[in-house]
Structures are given as structure tokens and as C-alpha cells.
Scaffold this active site. Structure first.
Site, short mmCIF file in Angstrom:
data_model
loop_
_atom_site.label_atom_id
_atom_site.label_comp_id
_atom_site.label_asym_id
_atom_site.label_seq_id
_atom_site.Cartn_x
_atom_site.Cartn_y
_atom_site.Cartn_z
N ASP A 171 0.85 -1.18 0.00
CA ASP A 171 0.00 0.00 0.00
C ASP A 171 0.89 1.24 0.00
O ASP A 171 1.97 1.23 0.57
CB ASP A 171 -0.90 0.02 1.24
CG ASP A 171 -1.98 -1.05 1.20
OD1 ASP A 171 -2.46 -1.38 0.11
OD2 ASP A 171 -2.33 -1.56 2.29
N ASP A 228 -6.93 -1.54 -4.80
CA ASP A 228 -8.04 -1.23 -3.90
C ASP A 228 -8.98 -0.20 -4.54
O ASP A 228 -10.20 -0.32 -4.45
CB ASP A 228 -7.53 -0.69 -2.57
CG ASP A 228 -6.65 -1.69 -1.83
OD1 ASP A 228 -6.81 -2.91 -2.04
OD2 ASP A 228 -5.80 -1.24 -1.04
#
Length: 173
Positions: A114, A132
Site C-alpha cells: 500500500d 483497492d
């Protein structure tokens, strides 16, 4: 044709996601980059799912998440195969591409990479990635498509229109 469009969306998301994560792992390892008042790039690794849930499962948790996500991808691909509407196939492709991107991270790195950090002052959204974003966008578009379809009757097929138009004995109504 519609399946090709959905698969192209999935491949594009997967490629962009993996390239962006590789760049993040290479260039953000030691520092955070401030892009603007609401956006930073900050490297993080998520062994769980949303908000880090199920991240304490160790090796079992990792493989369980890979198995469940893979099953969902297979189900979505089957849906994509049967679906006739491009407005549904493209969002399915976004979700599939994002899910595959996160599966690859779990398999290769043991965690999802991330790096996008949105915040307003001290309030911060959990760090996320392009996969995402594609998943959330795909689900949102699927919801919109379902609202749009349920609000209107399905369009009549040409054969159905002819039956209702020419029902008399050789005469038009």
C-alpha cells in the site's frame, strides 16, 4: 466482444497496479512523499484485508485470504462470461484486476503493498493502492448499474415487439 472488454479492463488494472507497487517499493522505502495537503505517498504492507483485519493469522491467514480471493475471482469471471451488458462487464473487470493484483502481492511478498495515504488534517484514511481503488470503483459502478436496471423494465426484443404488434388475423391494430 463484451468479455474481451472486461478482460482488457482486468489486465490494465493488474498491470498498472503491479507497476505502481513496484515503483512504491523501490522509491518510497525510506521516506514519505508529500504530494499535497490531502495526499501523501507512504509505503506500507498489509497482511490482512480492509483496515488490516485478519492480519494476525500468520501463514494460515495469508493462504486463506489467497484462497477466498481466488474463489471470488473465479466467480466474478464466470459472471463476466455470462453477462451481456458492457456496463456490468467493465466494472467486473476492474474488481477482478484489483483482486488479482492483491493476490499477486500476497503470493510474492506475503503482504499487499500500500502507498496512497489520503488525509484531512490529522484524520487519515487507511493507506491503500491502485488495486483497492479499482475494486471500490468497480463495486460502485456495479451498484449503479443494478439501480439503473431495476428502475426500468427490460427492453423488449424485436421478436416480442412483432408478436404484440401483429396479433390480429393479418391486420395491424
Amino acid at each position: 466482444m463484451r468479455l474481451t472488454i472486461g478482460l482488457a479492463a482486468a489486465v490494465a488494472v493488474l498491470a498498472l497496479d503491479q507497476a505502481s507497487k513496484a515503483l512504491a517499493r523501490t522509491h518510497l522505502a525510506a521516506e514519505m512523499v508529500e504530494i499535497g495537503p490531502f495526499l501523501n505517498l507512504r509505503l506500507g504492507f498489509n497482511t490482512g484485508v480492509t483496515f488490516g483485519l485478519l492480519g494476525d493469522g500468520g501463514g494460515f491467514g495469508r493462504w486463506a485470504l489467497v484462497a477466498v480471493t481466488s474463489a471470488v475471482v473465479v466467480w466474478l469471471l464466470a459472471w463476466m462470461w455470462r453477462e451481456a451488458r458492457v456496463a456490468v462487464v467493465v466494472p467486473l473487470g476492474l474488481v477482478v484486476g484489483g483482486a488479482l493484483g492483491n493476490i499477486l502481492d500476497r503470493l510474492r511478498h506475503g503482504a499487499v503493498t500500500d502507498f496512497i495515504d489520503l488525509h484531512v488534517g490529522a484524520a487519515s484514511w487507511p493507506t491503500f493502492n491502485l488495486a483497492d481503488s479499482a475494486i471500490v470503483t468497480g463495486v460502485g459502478l456495479l451498484l449503479l448499474a443494478s439501480l439503473r436496471v431495476s428502475g426500468r423494465p427490460a427492453p423488449a426484443k424485436e421478436a416480442d415487439r412483432r408478436k404484440t404488434t401483429f396479433q390480429g388475423k393479418g391486420t395491424r391494430p
